[in-house]
Design a protein around this motif. Structure first.
Motif, PDB file in Angstrom:
ATOM      1  N   HIS A   7       0.918  -1.047   0.422  1.00  0.00           N
ATOM      2  CA  HIS A   7      -0.275  -0.315  -0.279  1.00  0.00           C
ATOM      3  C   HIS A   7       0.956   1.317  -0.051  1.00  0.00           C
ATOM      4  O   HIS A   7       1.692   1.168   0.288  1.00  0.00           O
ATOM      5  CB  HIS A   7      -0.487   0.325   1.566  1.00  0.00           C
ATOM      6  CG  HIS A   7       0.032   0.122   2.357  1.00  0.00           C
ATOM      7  ND1 HIS A   7       1.020  -0.718   3.431  1.00  0.00           N
ATOM      8  CD2 HIS A   7      -0.401   1.492   3.627  1.00  0.00           C
ATOM      9  CE1 HIS A   7       0.800  -0.695   3.992  1.00  0.00           C
ATOM     10  NE2 HIS A   7       0.796   0.519   4.641  1.00  0.00           N
TER      11      HIS A   7
ATOM     12  N   THR B  63      -1.903  -2.434  -5.081  1.00  0.00           N
ATOM     13  CA  THR B  63      -3.165  -2.171  -5.155  1.00  0.00           C
ATOM     14  C   THR B  63      -3.299  -1.038  -6.514  1.00  0.00           C
ATOM     15  O   THR B  63      -2.966  -0.345  -7.019  1.00  0.00           O
ATOM     16  CB  THR B  63      -3.829  -1.061  -3.603  1.00  0.00           C
ATOM     17  OG1 THR B  63      -3.687  -0.156  -3.614  1.00  0.00           O
ATOM     18  CG2 THR B  63      -3.099  -2.068  -2.634  1.00  0.00           C
TER      19      THR B  63
ATOM     20  N   GLU C 263      -5.535   1.682  -6.168  1.00  0.00           N
ATOM     21  CA  GLU C 263      -5.478   2.891  -5.641  1.00  0.00           C
ATOM     22  C   GLU C 263      -4.174   3.226  -5.813  1.00  0.00           C
ATOM     23  O   GLU C 263      -4.377   3.973  -5.913  1.00  0.00           O
ATOM     24  CB  GLU C 263      -6.033   2.775  -4.364  1.00  0.00           C
ATOM     25  CG  GLU C 263      -6.060   3.937  -3.471  1.00  0.00           C
ATOM     26  CD  GLU C 263      -6.236   4.416  -2.042  1.00  0.00           C
ATOM     27  OE1 GLU C 263      -7.761   4.139  -1.565  1.00  0.00           O
ATOM     28  OE2 GLU C 263      -5.366   3.664  -1.292  1.00  0.00           O
TER      29      GLU C 263
ATOM     30  N   SER D 166      -6.405  -6.361  -7.874  1.00  0.00           N
ATOM     31  CA  SER D 166      -7.991  -5.933  -6.387  1.00  0.00           C
ATOM     32  C   SER D 166      -7.335  -7.642  -6.137  1.00  0.00           C
ATOM     33  O   SER D 166      -6.863  -8.475  -6.529  1.00  0.00           O
ATOM     34  CB  SER D 166      -8.698  -5.852  -7.131  1.00  0.00           C
ATOM     35  OG  SER D 166      -9.378  -4.620  -7.628  1.00  0.00           O
ATOM     36  N   THR D 167      -8.038  -7.975  -4.744  1.00  0.00           N
ATOM     37  CA  THR D 167      -7.911  -9.211  -4.099  1.00  0.00           C
ATOM     38  C   THR D 167      -8.010  -9.937  -4.915  1.00  0.00           C
ATOM     39  O   THR D 167      -9.557 -10.047  -5.977  1.00  0.00           O
ATOM     40  CB  THR D 167      -8.900  -8.890  -2.835  1.00  0.00           C
ATOM     41  OG1 THR D 167      -8.781  -7.620  -1.954  1.00  0.00           O
ATOM     42  CG2 THR D 167      -8.854 -10.609  -2.201  1.00  0.00           C
TER      43      THR D 167
ATOM     44  N   ARG E 153      -6.833  -5.410   5.324  1.00  0.00           N
ATOM     45  CA  ARG E 153      -7.713  -4.472   5.996  1.00  0.00           C
ATOM     46  C   ARG E 153      -7.061  -3.751   6.769  1.00  0.00           C
ATOM     47  O   ARG E 153      -6.347  -4.390   7.886  1.00  0.00           O
ATOM     48  CB  ARG E 153      -9.083  -5.136   6.477  1.00  0.00           C
ATOM     49  CG  ARG E 153      -9.687  -3.991   6.195  1.00  0.00           C
ATOM     50  CD  ARG E 153     -11.206  -4.661   6.643  1.00  0.00           C
ATOM     51  NE  ARG E 153     -11.041  -4.719   8.453  1.00  0.00           N
ATOM     52  CZ  ARG E 153     -12.051  -5.563   8.464  1.00  0.00           C
ATOM     53  NH1 ARG E 153     -13.066  -6.038   7.998  1.00  0.00           N
ATOM     54  NH2 ARG E 153     -12.232  -5.995  10.401  1.00  0.00           N
TER      55      ARG E 153
ATOM     56  N   ALA F 227     -10.199   1.643   8.311  1.00  0.00           N
ATOM     57  CA  ALA F 227      -9.650   1.159   7.248  1.00  0.00           C
ATOM     58  C   ALA F 227     -10.049   1.834   5.831  1.00  0.00           C
ATOM     59  O   ALA F 227      -9.407   2.453   5.249  1.00  0.00           O
ATOM     60  CB  ALA F 227     -10.007  -0.459   6.535  1.00  0.00           C
TER      61      ALA F 227
ATOM     62  N   THR G 169      -6.359   1.902   0.894  1.00  0.00           N
ATOM     63  CA  THR G 169      -6.390   0.083   0.614  1.00  0.00           C
ATOM     64  C   THR G 169      -5.266  -0.697   0.579  1.00  0.00           C
ATOM     65  O   THR G 169      -3.942   0.071   0.143  1.00  0.00           O
ATOM     66  CB  THR G 169      -6.933   0.445  -1.258  1.00  0.00           C
ATOM     67  OG1 THR G 169      -8.091   0.961  -0.863  1.00  0.00           O
ATOM     68  CG2 THR G 169      -7.017  -1.161  -1.131  1.00  0.00           C
TER      69      THR G 169
ATOM     70  N   THR H  69      -2.150  -6.020   7.505  1.00  0.00           N
ATOM     71  CA  THR H  69      -3.137  -5.851   7.342  1.00  0.00           C
ATOM     72  C   THR H  69      -3.713  -6.380   9.505  1.00  0.00           C
ATOM     73  O   THR H  69      -2.765  -6.913   9.922  1.00  0.00           O
ATOM     74  CB  THR H  69      -3.982  -6.896   7.032  1.00  0.00           C
ATOM     75  OG1 THR H  69      -5.233  -7.204   7.040  1.00  0.00           O
ATOM     76  CG2 THR H  69      -2.803  -8.633   7.050  1.00  0.00           C
TER      77      THR H  69
END
Length: 312
Positions: free
Chosen positions: A114, A137, A139, A156-157, A178, A185, A190, A215
Protein backbone atom coordinates in the motif's frame (compact mmCIF):
# COMPACT_ATOMS: atom_id res chain seq x y z
CA UNK A 1 19.47 1.85 -8.28
CA UNK A 2 19.47 0.31 -11.75
CA UNK A 3 16.39 -1.44 -13.05
CA UNK A 4 16.90 -4.71 -14.89
CA UNK A 5 13.79 -3.99 -16.93
CA UNK A 6 15.29 -3.18 -20.31
CA UNK A 7 12.27 -4.54 -22.12
CA UNK A 8 9.09 -5.99 -20.70
CA UNK A 9 5.72 -6.97 -22.05
CA UNK A 10 2.49 -6.76 -20.07
CA UNK A 11 -0.68 -8.50 -21.25
CA UNK A 12 -4.04 -8.29 -19.46
CA UNK A 13 -6.67 -11.00 -19.78
CA UNK A 14 -9.80 -11.96 -17.88
CA UNK A 15 -9.23 -15.40 -16.41
CA UNK A 16 -12.11 -17.81 -15.97
CA UNK A 17 -9.79 -20.08 -14.03
CA UNK A 18 -6.10 -20.07 -13.23
CA UNK A 19 -4.60 -23.56 -13.40
CA UNK A 20 -2.27 -24.45 -10.55
CA UNK A 21 0.04 -27.38 -11.21
CA UNK A 22 0.80 -30.09 -8.74
CA UNK A 23 -1.28 -30.49 -5.61
CA UNK A 24 -2.09 -26.81 -5.17
CA UNK A 25 -5.76 -25.89 -5.17
CA UNK A 26 -7.11 -23.49 -7.75
CA UNK A 27 -7.78 -19.86 -6.84
CA UNK A 28 -11.31 -18.46 -7.16
CA UNK A 29 -12.47 -18.29 -10.76
CA UNK A 30 -15.22 -15.67 -10.96
CA UNK A 31 -14.16 -12.23 -12.16
CA UNK A 32 -10.45 -12.79 -11.58
CA UNK A 33 -8.23 -10.54 -13.71
CA UNK A 34 -5.01 -12.16 -14.87
CA UNK A 35 -2.15 -10.07 -16.20
CA UNK A 36 0.95 -11.48 -17.88
CA UNK A 37 4.40 -9.92 -17.61
CA UNK A 38 7.43 -11.06 -19.60
CA UNK A 39 10.81 -9.86 -18.34
CA UNK A 40 14.05 -10.06 -20.32
CA UNK A 41 16.38 -12.83 -19.19
CA UNK A 42 19.59 -10.99 -18.34
CA UNK A 43 21.47 -14.26 -17.82
CA UNK A 44 20.78 -17.91 -18.60
CA UNK A 45 17.95 -18.84 -16.25
CA UNK A 46 18.14 -22.35 -14.88
CA UNK A 47 15.87 -24.14 -12.46
CA UNK A 48 17.91 -23.67 -9.30
CA UNK A 49 15.60 -24.66 -6.44
CA UNK A 50 17.19 -22.47 -3.76
CA UNK A 51 16.22 -18.89 -2.97
CA UNK A 52 16.63 -16.25 -0.30
CA UNK A 53 14.86 -13.57 1.69
CA UNK A 54 17.03 -10.75 3.04
CA UNK A 55 15.49 -8.56 5.74
CA UNK A 56 16.46 -4.91 5.16
CA UNK A 57 14.18 -3.40 7.80
CA UNK A 58 10.53 -2.51 8.49
CA UNK A 59 8.53 -4.24 5.67
CA UNK A 60 11.42 -4.08 3.18
CA UNK A 61 12.88 -7.40 2.06
CA UNK A 62 14.80 -8.64 -0.97
CA UNK A 63 13.47 -11.89 -2.40
CA UNK A 64 15.64 -13.76 -4.89
CA UNK A 65 14.67 -16.99 -6.59
CA UNK A 66 15.42 -18.60 -9.96
CA UNK A 67 16.87 -15.41 -11.43
CA UNK A 68 14.07 -13.14 -10.18
CA UNK A 69 14.75 -10.30 -7.73
CA UNK A 70 11.81 -8.69 -5.93
CA UNK A 71 11.92 -5.73 -3.56
CA UNK A 72 9.00 -5.31 -1.16
CA UNK A 73 7.69 -2.08 0.39
CA UNK A 74 10.88 -0.05 -0.09
CA UNK A 75 11.75 2.19 2.85
CA UNK A 76 15.34 3.38 3.19
CA UNK A 77 15.10 6.26 5.65
CA UNK A 78 17.54 6.42 8.56
CA UNK A 79 17.25 6.68 12.31
CA UNK A 80 15.70 10.00 13.33
CA UNK A 81 14.01 10.70 9.98
CA UNK A 82 10.23 10.98 9.78
CA UNK A 83 7.46 9.70 7.52
CA UNK A 84 4.11 11.43 7.04
CA UNK A 85 1.08 9.16 7.27
CA UNK A 86 -1.73 11.58 6.47
CA UNK A 87 -4.20 13.47 8.66
CA UNK A 88 -1.26 15.35 10.18
CA UNK A 89 0.26 12.14 11.58
CA UNK A 90 3.94 11.37 11.33
CA UNK A 91 6.30 8.76 12.75
CA UNK A 92 10.03 8.72 13.51
CA UNK A 93 12.29 5.92 12.32
CA UNK A 94 14.18 4.24 15.15
CA UNK A 95 16.54 2.06 13.10
CA UNK A 96 18.73 2.19 10.01
CA UNK A 97 18.17 0.03 6.93
CA UNK A 98 20.54 -2.92 6.69
CA UNK A 99 21.80 -1.76 3.30
CA UNK A 100 21.77 1.56 1.50
CA UNK A 101 19.69 2.33 -1.56
CA UNK A 102 22.85 2.49 -3.67
CA UNK A 103 23.75 -1.08 -2.68
CA UNK A 104 20.61 -2.66 -4.12
CA UNK A 105 21.03 -5.12 -6.98
CA UNK A 106 19.03 -4.69 -10.21
CA UNK A 107 15.36 -5.19 -9.35
CA UNK A 108 12.86 -7.03 -11.55
CA UNK A 109 9.82 -5.66 -9.77
CA UNK A 110 8.66 -3.92 -6.62
CA UNK A 111 5.82 -5.39 -4.58
CA UNK A 112 4.05 -2.60 -2.71
CA UNK A 113 1.34 -3.56 -0.20
CA UNK A 114 0.00 0.00 0.00
CA UNK A 115 1.07 3.59 -0.44
CA UNK A 116 2.16 4.82 2.98
CA UNK A 117 5.52 6.57 3.40
CA UNK A 118 6.84 3.91 5.81
CA UNK A 119 6.47 1.51 2.86
CA UNK A 120 7.41 3.87 0.01
CA UNK A 121 9.21 6.90 1.39
CA UNK A 122 9.79 10.25 -0.27
CA UNK A 123 13.42 9.46 -1.09
CA UNK A 124 12.40 6.21 -2.79
CA UNK A 125 9.73 8.11 -4.72
CA UNK A 126 12.47 10.37 -6.07
CA UNK A 127 15.15 7.73 -6.72
CA UNK A 128 13.23 4.78 -8.13
CA UNK A 129 13.44 4.43 -11.90
CA UNK A 130 10.07 5.42 -13.40
CA UNK A 131 10.28 2.35 -15.66
CA UNK A 132 10.35 -0.11 -12.74
CA UNK A 133 7.41 -2.51 -12.56
CA UNK A 134 5.44 -1.89 -9.34
CA UNK A 135 2.78 -4.42 -8.36
CA UNK A 136 0.30 -2.88 -5.96
CA UNK A 137 -3.33 -2.03 -5.20
CA UNK A 138 -5.46 -0.25 -7.76
CA UNK A 139 -5.63 2.84 -5.55
CA UNK A 140 -1.86 3.00 -5.15
CA UNK A 141 -1.35 2.34 -8.86
CA UNK A 142 -3.36 5.43 -9.77
CA UNK A 143 -1.37 7.58 -7.36
CA UNK A 144 1.95 6.20 -8.59
CA UNK A 145 1.03 6.94 -12.19
CA UNK A 146 0.40 10.53 -11.20
CA UNK A 147 3.96 10.53 -9.81
CA UNK A 148 5.23 9.42 -13.22
CA UNK A 149 5.70 5.68 -12.67
CA UNK A 150 4.83 4.11 -16.01
CA UNK A 151 4.72 0.38 -15.30
CA UNK A 152 2.36 -0.09 -12.42
CA UNK A 153 0.39 -3.33 -12.22
CA UNK A 154 -2.89 -2.78 -10.33
CA UNK A 155 -4.39 -5.77 -8.52
CA UNK A 156 -7.65 -6.22 -6.64
CA UNK A 157 -8.10 -9.08 -4.17
CA UNK A 158 -7.53 -12.49 -5.89
CA UNK A 159 -6.28 -10.86 -9.12
CA UNK A 160 -3.23 -12.56 -10.62
CA UNK A 161 0.03 -11.50 -12.26
CA UNK A 162 1.87 -14.23 -14.16
CA UNK A 163 5.56 -13.36 -14.57
CA UNK A 164 8.06 -15.11 -16.82
CA UNK A 165 11.78 -14.47 -17.03
CA UNK A 166 13.71 -17.00 -19.06
CA UNK A 167 12.80 -20.39 -17.57
CA UNK A 168 11.57 -18.84 -14.31
CA UNK A 169 7.86 -18.56 -13.61
CA UNK A 170 6.20 -16.58 -10.84
CA UNK A 171 2.48 -16.30 -10.16
CA UNK A 172 1.68 -13.39 -7.87
CA UNK A 173 -1.84 -13.15 -6.45
CA UNK A 174 -3.32 -10.30 -4.41
CA UNK A 175 -4.51 -11.52 -1.00
CA UNK A 176 -7.17 -10.01 1.28
CA UNK A 177 -5.96 -7.22 3.53
CA UNK A 178 -7.60 -4.62 5.75
CA UNK A 179 -5.63 -1.84 7.45
CA UNK A 180 -7.65 -1.72 10.69
CA UNK A 181 -11.32 -2.01 11.54
CA UNK A 182 -13.79 -1.38 8.68
CA UNK A 183 -14.33 2.24 9.78
CA UNK A 184 -10.62 2.97 10.18
CA UNK A 185 -9.66 1.11 7.00
CA UNK A 186 -12.03 3.34 5.02
CA UNK A 187 -9.88 6.31 6.03
CA UNK A 188 -6.54 4.67 5.20
CA UNK A 189 -4.96 3.51 1.94
CA UNK A 190 -6.24 0.25 0.49
CA UNK A 191 -3.87 -2.58 1.42
CA UNK A 192 -3.19 -6.01 -0.02
CA UNK A 193 -1.27 -9.10 0.92
CA UNK A 194 0.38 -11.26 -1.74
CA UNK A 195 0.89 -14.92 -2.53
CA UNK A 196 4.01 -15.73 -4.54
CA UNK A 197 4.08 -19.09 -6.34
CA UNK A 198 7.49 -19.81 -7.85
CA UNK A 199 8.01 -22.46 -10.52
CA UNK A 200 10.12 -23.10 -13.59
CA UNK A 201 9.19 -23.78 -17.17
CA UNK A 202 8.40 -27.45 -17.61
CA UNK A 203 8.53 -28.15 -13.85
CA UNK A 204 5.60 -28.65 -11.49
CA UNK A 205 7.51 -28.15 -8.23
CA UNK A 206 6.67 -24.85 -6.55
CA UNK A 207 7.60 -22.74 -3.60
CA UNK A 208 4.68 -20.83 -2.11
CA UNK A 209 5.32 -17.63 -0.13
CA UNK A 210 2.71 -15.45 1.58
CA UNK A 211 3.31 -11.80 2.49
CA UNK A 212 0.64 -10.38 4.77
CA UNK A 213 0.91 -6.67 4.09
CA UNK A 214 -0.34 -4.29 6.79
CA UNK A 215 -3.49 -6.15 7.72
CA UNK A 216 -5.35 -7.28 10.78
CA UNK A 217 -6.91 -10.72 11.02
CA UNK A 218 -10.46 -10.54 9.67
CA UNK A 219 -12.99 -12.92 8.12
CA UNK A 220 -11.54 -12.97 4.59
CA UNK A 221 -8.16 -14.20 5.86
CA UNK A 222 -9.78 -17.58 6.55
CA UNK A 223 -10.39 -17.96 2.79
CA UNK A 224 -6.67 -17.99 2.05
CA UNK A 225 -5.72 -21.52 3.23
CA UNK A 226 -8.76 -23.00 1.51
CA UNK A 227 -7.79 -21.48 -1.83
CA UNK A 228 -4.02 -21.53 -1.32
CA UNK A 229 -3.05 -24.45 0.92
CA UNK A 230 0.49 -25.61 1.51
CA UNK A 231 2.18 -22.28 2.25
CA UNK A 232 5.93 -22.84 2.57
CA UNK A 233 6.85 -19.46 4.05
CA UNK A 234 4.86 -16.56 5.50
CA UNK A 235 6.23 -13.05 6.02
CA UNK A 236 4.10 -11.39 8.69
CA UNK A 237 3.80 -7.62 9.12
CA UNK A 238 3.58 -7.15 12.89
CA UNK A 239 4.31 -4.16 15.14
CA UNK A 240 0.85 -3.54 16.55
CA UNK A 241 0.91 -0.17 14.78
CA UNK A 242 -1.38 2.30 16.51
CA UNK A 243 -2.58 5.67 15.33
CA UNK A 244 -3.69 8.29 17.82
CA UNK A 245 -2.15 5.90 20.43
CA UNK A 246 -5.30 3.79 20.51
CA UNK A 247 -6.38 2.52 17.07
CA UNK A 248 -4.58 -0.68 16.02
CA UNK A 249 -3.95 -1.01 12.28
CA UNK A 250 -1.39 -3.86 12.03
CA UNK A 251 -1.05 -7.18 13.81
CA UNK A 252 0.44 -7.42 17.28
CA UNK A 253 1.95 -10.59 18.76
CA UNK A 254 -1.39 -12.21 19.56
CA UNK A 255 -2.75 -11.44 16.09
CA UNK A 256 0.38 -12.90 14.53
CA UNK A 257 -0.20 -16.23 16.27
CA UNK A 258 -3.84 -16.22 15.17
CA UNK A 259 -2.66 -15.69 11.61
CA UNK A 260 -0.24 -18.61 11.95
CA UNK A 261 -3.02 -20.88 13.16
CA UNK A 262 -5.22 -19.92 10.22
CA UNK A 263 -2.60 -20.19 7.48
CA UNK A 264 -0.50 -23.06 8.92
CA UNK A 265 2.71 -22.21 6.99
CA UNK A 266 5.74 -24.46 7.24
CA UNK A 267 7.86 -21.49 8.33
CA UNK A 268 7.20 -17.85 9.17
CA UNK A 269 9.37 -14.75 9.43
CA UNK A 270 8.16 -11.72 11.42
CA UNK A 271 8.96 -8.32 9.88
CA UNK A 272 7.69 -4.74 10.36
CA UNK A 273 7.93 -4.63 14.14
CA UNK A 274 10.46 -2.23 15.64
CA UNK A 275 11.49 0.38 13.09
CA UNK A 276 9.08 3.25 13.84
CA UNK A 277 7.78 4.81 17.03
CA UNK A 278 4.23 4.18 15.83
CA UNK A 279 4.88 0.43 16.28
CA UNK A 280 3.68 -0.39 19.80
CA UNK A 281 4.04 -4.19 19.97
CA UNK A 282 7.71 -5.28 20.16
CA UNK A 283 8.96 -8.54 18.69
CA UNK A 284 9.11 -9.97 22.21
CA UNK A 285 5.29 -9.89 22.33
CA UNK A 286 5.15 -12.16 19.30
CA UNK A 287 7.86 -14.46 20.66
CA UNK A 288 5.96 -14.84 23.96
CA UNK A 289 2.70 -15.67 22.17
CA UNK A 290 4.44 -18.09 19.78
CA UNK A 291 6.05 -20.00 22.64
CA UNK A 292 2.79 -20.18 24.57
CA UNK A 293 1.10 -21.62 21.47
CA UNK A 294 3.88 -24.16 20.91
CA UNK A 295 4.65 -22.76 17.47
CA UNK A 296 8.19 -21.54 18.10
CA UNK A 297 9.81 -24.21 15.88
CA UNK A 298 8.02 -22.69 12.87
CA UNK A 299 9.51 -19.22 13.36
CA UNK A 300 12.69 -17.84 11.81
CA UNK A 301 13.88 -14.60 13.41
CA UNK A 302 16.01 -12.36 11.22
CA UNK A 303 18.01 -9.39 12.38
CA UNK A 304 18.36 -6.48 9.97
CA UNK A 305 20.61 -7.67 7.16
CA UNK A 306 20.15 -11.40 7.87
CA UNK A 307 19.18 -13.77 5.07
CA UNK A 308 16.93 -16.81 5.15
CA UNK A 309 17.64 -19.39 2.46
CA UNK A 310 14.90 -21.65 1.22
CA UNK A 311 14.09 -24.15 -1.46
CA UNK A 312 13.12 -27.71 -2.20
Amino acid sequence: MRSSLLVCKLVIVISAAFPAPGSYAQPPSTGVVTQKLTLPATAPAGVDSTGSVQFIGTATVLIRYQGLTILTDPNFLHRGEHVHLGYGLRSKRLTNPAIEWSQLPPIDLVLLSHLHEDHFDKAVQERLDRATVIVTTREASENLRRMGFRRTVPLSTWDVLEVSKGAARLTMTAMPGRHGSPVVAALLPTVMGAMLDFAAEGHHARYRMYISGDTLVFDDIALIPHRYPGIDLALLHLGGTRILKAVKVTMDGKDGVEMLRILAPERAIPIHYNDYDIFKSPLSDFDTEVRAAGLDKKIVYLKHGDTYRFGK
